[in-house]
Design a protein around this motif. Structure first.
Motif, mmCIF file in Angstrom:
data_model
loop_
_atom_site.group_PDB
_atom_site.id
_atom_site.type_symbol
_atom_site.label_atom_id
_atom_site.label_comp_id
_atom_site.label_asym_id
_atom_site.label_seq_id
_atom_site.Cartn_x
_atom_site.Cartn_y
_atom_site.Cartn_z
ATOM 1 N N GLU A 202 -26.950 -15.473 0.086
ATOM 2 C CA GLU A 202 -26.868 -15.354 -1.290
ATOM 3 C C GLU A 202 -28.085 -15.048 -2.072
ATOM 4 N N GLY A 203 -29.255 -15.453 -1.654
ATOM 5 C CA GLY A 203 -30.396 -15.300 -1.933
ATOM 6 C C GLY A 203 -31.036 -13.786 -1.716
ATOM 7 N N ASP A 204 -30.669 -13.410 -0.409
ATOM 8 C CA ASP A 204 -30.858 -11.892 -0.031
ATOM 9 C C ASP A 204 -30.054 -11.041 -0.802
ATOM 10 N N ALA A 205 -28.670 -11.119 -1.057
ATOM 11 C CA ALA A 205 -27.971 -10.490 -1.887
ATOM 12 C C ALA A 205 -28.393 -10.353 -3.276
ATOM 13 N N THR A 206 -28.851 -11.563 -3.781
ATOM 14 C CA THR A 206 -29.286 -11.478 -5.269
ATOM 15 C C THR A 206 -30.548 -10.654 -5.293
ATOM 16 N N SER A 207 -31.397 -10.528 -4.280
ATOM 17 C CA SER A 207 -32.634 -9.727 -4.174
ATOM 18 C C SER A 207 -32.005 -8.260 -4.059
ATOM 19 N N HIS A 208 -31.067 -7.969 -3.517
ATOM 20 C CA HIS A 208 -30.783 -6.660 -3.270
ATOM 21 C C HIS A 208 -30.180 -6.020 -4.657
ATOM 22 N N TYR A 209 -29.427 -7.038 -5.535
ATOM 23 C CA TYR A 209 -28.758 -6.756 -6.508
ATOM 24 C C TYR A 209 -29.787 -6.338 -7.747
ATOM 25 N N LEU A 210 -30.811 -7.515 -7.753
ATOM 26 C CA LEU A 210 -31.791 -7.281 -8.927
ATOM 27 C C LEU A 210 -32.720 -5.934 -8.610
ATOM 28 N N ALA A 211 -33.016 -5.578 -7.514
ATOM 29 C CA ALA A 211 -34.110 -4.620 -6.838
ATOM 30 C C ALA A 211 -32.956 -3.452 -7.472
ATOM 31 N N ARG A 212 -31.946 -3.314 -7.365
ATOM 32 C CA ARG A 212 -31.106 -2.132 -7.803
ATOM 33 C C ARG A 212 -30.950 -1.872 -9.146
ATOM 34 N N ARG A 213 -30.586 -3.208 -9.949
ATOM 35 C CA ARG A 213 -30.674 -2.924 -11.417
ATOM 36 C C ARG A 213 -31.909 -2.825 -11.958
ATOM 37 N N LEU A 214 -33.033 -3.090 -11.310
ATOM 38 C CA LEU A 214 -34.446 -3.201 -12.005
ATOM 39 C C LEU A 214 -35.076 -1.565 -11.543
ATOM 40 N N ARG A 215 -34.682 -1.234 -10.658
ATOM 41 C CA ARG A 215 -35.318 0.080 -10.115
ATOM 42 C C ARG A 215 -34.832 1.160 -11.310
ATOM 43 N N ALA A 216 -33.579 0.694 -11.411
ATOM 44 C CA ALA A 216 -33.052 2.032 -12.494
ATOM 45 C C ALA A 216 -33.821 1.960 -13.787
ATOM 46 N N GLY B 26 -37.013 2.011 -13.805
ATOM 47 C CA GLY B 26 -38.261 2.439 -13.318
ATOM 48 C C GLY B 26 -39.281 1.632 -12.918
ATOM 49 N N LEU B 27 -38.949 0.507 -12.436
ATOM 50 C CA LEU B 27 -40.129 -0.444 -12.143
ATOM 51 C C LEU B 27 -40.266 -0.591 -10.750
ATOM 52 N N LYS B 28 -41.335 -1.343 -10.409
ATOM 53 C CA LYS B 28 -41.937 -1.111 -9.044
ATOM 54 C C LYS B 28 -41.217 -2.467 -8.605
ATOM 55 N N VAL B 29 -40.451 -2.459 -7.682
ATOM 56 C CA VAL B 29 -39.626 -3.912 -7.021
ATOM 57 C C VAL B 29 -40.212 -4.065 -5.660
ATOM 58 N N THR B 30 -40.983 -5.274 -5.390
ATOM 59 C CA THR B 30 -41.563 -5.863 -4.094
ATOM 60 C C THR B 30 -40.739 -6.976 -3.874
ATOM 61 N N ARG B 31 -40.518 -7.336 -2.602
ATOM 62 C CA ARG B 31 -40.163 -8.848 -2.475
ATOM 63 C C ARG B 31 -41.272 -9.418 -1.240
ATOM 64 N N LEU B 32 -41.190 -10.951 -1.292
ATOM 65 C CA LEU B 32 -42.179 -11.266 -0.411
ATOM 66 C C LEU B 32 -41.958 -10.940 1.151
ATOM 67 N N ALA B 33 -42.959 -11.013 1.744
ATOM 68 C CA ALA B 33 -42.797 -10.769 3.283
ATOM 69 C C ALA B 33 -42.221 -11.847 4.022
ATOM 70 N N GLN B 34 -41.339 -11.651 4.944
ATOM 71 C CA GLN B 34 -40.960 -12.595 5.754
ATOM 72 C C GLN B 34 -41.523 -12.884 7.022
ATOM 73 N N GLY B 35 -41.938 -13.993 7.414
ATOM 74 C CA GLY B 35 -42.523 -14.027 8.948
ATOM 75 C C GLY B 35 -42.840 -15.346 9.230
ATOM 76 N N LEU B 36 -44.139 -15.320 10.081
ATOM 77 C CA LEU B 36 -44.509 -16.544 10.584
ATOM 78 C C LEU B 36 -45.118 -17.506 9.886
ATOM 79 N N PRO B 37 -45.084 -18.916 9.741
ATOM 80 C CA PRO B 37 -45.833 -19.827 8.977
ATOM 81 C C PRO B 37 -47.256 -19.539 9.629
ATOM 82 N N VAL B 38 -48.109 -19.830 8.665
ATOM 83 C CA VAL B 38 -49.685 -19.661 8.926
ATOM 84 C C VAL B 38 -50.178 -20.860 9.831
ATOM 85 N N GLY B 39 -50.876 -20.647 10.826
ATOM 86 C CA GLY B 39 -51.562 -21.669 11.769
ATOM 87 C C GLY B 39 -50.614 -22.372 12.773
ATOM 88 N N SER B 40 -49.325 -21.741 12.932
ATOM 89 C CA SER B 40 -48.511 -22.331 14.166
ATOM 90 C C SER B 40 -48.264 -21.279 15.049
#
Lengths: 202, 376
Positions: free
Chosen positions: A149-163, A165-179
């Motif tokens: 649901e979180g990801d689908a909401t991100s896709h939804y907002l990106a679509r709506r806001l890009r229309a 003419g905004l720059k839309v970014t999302r947080l990178a996903q990956g490894l916790p620092v230091g582990s």
């Protein structure tokens, strides 16, 4: 079994409605409270009511605040051209503790959930669009959860806001620092691999 | 630690069930029993609780019943909930506790509640052989998909998570399609999630086919009386790009108000001599094929994990003729030889005396389990 006095039972029932408090804990807490120092209980009651009356959502960003607008929205040193979108007010805390973000926030108040009947009109999206047109925003950072649901909401907002003419970014996903890699689950590792970056020449 | 203990530890690379506790499970009011590695024969008349015991073990492994029923049916009559507890010994020891009632479900491992299913998966791996297996051939695609999903969940890390993501995206998307006014942007958001997880599912299923197909074929040949040519094929409903297929199904999904294409409609095609096994094979061939699928599952698990799964065999020996029995028994011998564990139910009259003698015999009677005296 001894019968507890009615006010005690009422108190336990009220405490039992708090998140993370089961019937056993509610009983224990209420027993503690009715035997506690009277001054302490009066103080507790006062701060409880006080906090509830004076704290509310910021009318601009939705963060919890005592003043309108909140400290972050009112701060002239914050960069108003970047908005970070989060699900809940508490998500702001993490960013603020990290001291790595100098823009402003916008609390969505949840995520899209067709199965729970939560649609765009139930989230603070209209408010977001008003801010975008009024505050000179040019970048939106999506910082929502990475479940379906979180990801689908991100896709939804990106679509709506890009229309718009905004720059839309999302947080990178990956490894916790230091582990180490051995603690990452497969999905996280997969996404970290997907979002890999070229190393800058040293 | 003596030398002998060291060697035993070496051998027990495989995982086995050493202790089982039941409370109000089916016809068991209370059961407390220890099992050794090796072969266990559960003897008894009909309706005494032999299959219920296998069902409890399978439940620990997969958290579902192989009889395809929900929790309520497994609660003993007049009881409010059932409890299944197990101690599983592999490279480490796991203490599993499972409680189910209408109001409450609890699952813990070593005292910690299990939060994510994928963390629990793999604690115990089991393959069941039962009369219901025939549905793999005769039944709907759903049953074959479940077989595929179970096998991949047991062998491919991350598959279960992807499957759960896909299922959730599908459910959300179907809810959107049922709404009065269709919100295209929202639909697009969930479609992206559906496609991401769906393509991953199809990739995994496609990759499994060439590994499992030869195992099914060779198992089939070992037990089939004739040299029939057998084919196993992954039959994805979407052949090609999932996005494109979804776009093409636009009109249909709007009329039917549900997602009509995707891996949730996949199937496995089973062909004997080039013709559909469901439609053009004899009852005997169907049985043989069902057995071959399960044998392939067991072999694949052994290959991937380096240790055989628990084999749970429910009354199938009686159905097999001498030829097929001769093809099936080596599998049991290999599992036992590799330090695995086999549980097999039989009625008193027809237990296979051609099995080796080093087996534990149990008498199941009226919800009680007793060690039977050694063969006279």
């Amino acid at each position: 079994m001894t019968v507890l006095p009615a006010p005690l039972v009422q108190l336990a029932a009220a405490l039992g409605r708090l998140p993370g408090i089961g019937p056993r804990s509610a009983e224990r807490l209420s027993l503690h409270l009715v035997q506690a120092d009277k001054q302490f209980v009066e103080h507790l009651a006062a701060v409880l009511v006080g906090a509830r009356t004076s704290v509310g959502p910021c009318q601009t960003c939705g963060a919890l605040t005592e003043a309108q607008p909140c400290g972050i929205c009112a701060d002239p040193n914050r960069d108003g051209s970047v908005l970070c979108i989060v699900e809940r007010p508490v998500d702001i805390l993490g960013f603020e503790k990290s001291r790595s973000f100098k823009g402003r926030y916008h609390v969505l108040g949840g995520k899209l959930s067709p199965t729970q009947g939560v649609g765009p009109e139930d989230l603070r999206i209209a408010e977001l669009e008003r801010r975008i047109s009024g505050e000179g925003v040019n970048e939106i950072i999506l910082a929502l959860g990475s479940d379906v649901e979180g990801d689908a909401t991100s896709h939804y907002l990106a679509r709506r806001l890009r229309a718009v003419g905004l720059k839309v970014t999302r947080l990178a996903q990956g490894l916790p620092v230091g582990s180490g890699l051995e603690y990452a689950d497969e999905l996280t590792l997969g996404r970290a691999l997907e979002g890999r970056r070229e190393m800058s020449p040293g | 630690m003596g030398l002998s203990t060291l060697t035993t530890e070496r051998q027990t690379d495989s995982v086995h069930l050493v202790h089982l506790r039941l409370r109000d499970f089916r016809n068991y009011t209370r059961l407390e029993v220890e099992f050794r590695p090796g072969f266990h024969l559960l003897l008894g008349g009909n309706a005494q609780g032999k299959t219920n015991l296998l069902e409890a073990i399978y439940l620990i492994a997969t958290l579902r019943s192989f009889r395809g029923v929900g929790g309520a049916q497994m609660v003993r009559q007049d009881a409010s909930g059932y409890f299944v507890g197990a101690t599983i010994v592999g490279t480490s020891t796991s203490e599993v506790k499972l409680y189910w009632s209408v109001k409450e479900r609890r699952l813990s491992r070593n005292g910690t509640p299990v939060k994510r299913l994928s963390d629990y998966w793999g604690t115990l791996r089991a393959v069941v052989f039962c009369t219901e297996d025939l549905a793999l051939i005769k039944g709907t695609a759903r049953i074959r998909r479940r077989f595929l999903d179970l096998l991949l969940a047991q062998t491919s890390p991350g598959y279960l998570d992807t499957l759960l993501r896909y299922t959730q995206a599908l459910r959300s998307r179907n809810a959107l399609l049922k709404q009065h006014r269709l919100d295209e942007d929202q639909l697009a958001g969930f479609t992206q999630e559906l496609v991401g997880a769906g393509q991953e599912l199809m990739r995994e299923r496609r990759a499994l086919a060439p590994r499992i197909a030869p195992m099914v074929q060779s198992a089939f040949h070992r037990i089939a009386e004739q040299r029939d040519a057998l084919q196993w094929e992954y039959a994805p409903q979407v052949d090609g790009d999932f996005n494109v297929a979804l776009a093409a199904s636009r009109a249909r999904e709007r009329t039917l108000r549900t997602t009509v294409v995707g891996p949730h409609r996949d199937d496995i095609q089973l062909l004997i001599n080039g013709r559909s096994a469901a439609h053009y094979s004899s009852e005997g061939q169907k049985r043989t094929l069902a057995l071959a699928l399960k044998m392939a599952q067991a072999e694949h698990l052994t290959e991937v994990h380096g240790a055989p799964p628990l084999l749970l065999i429910d009354d199938v020996m009686g159905e097999l003729d001498a030829n097929r029995r001769a093809g099936f028994l080596p599998l049991l011998d290999r599992a036992r030889g590799a330090g695995g564990q086999v549980f097999m139910t039989c009625t008193e009259e027809n237990w296979p005396r051609d099995l080796a003698s080093d087996l534990s015999r149990w008498k199941v009677q009226d919800g009680q389990l007793r060690r039977a005296v050694a063969d006279a």
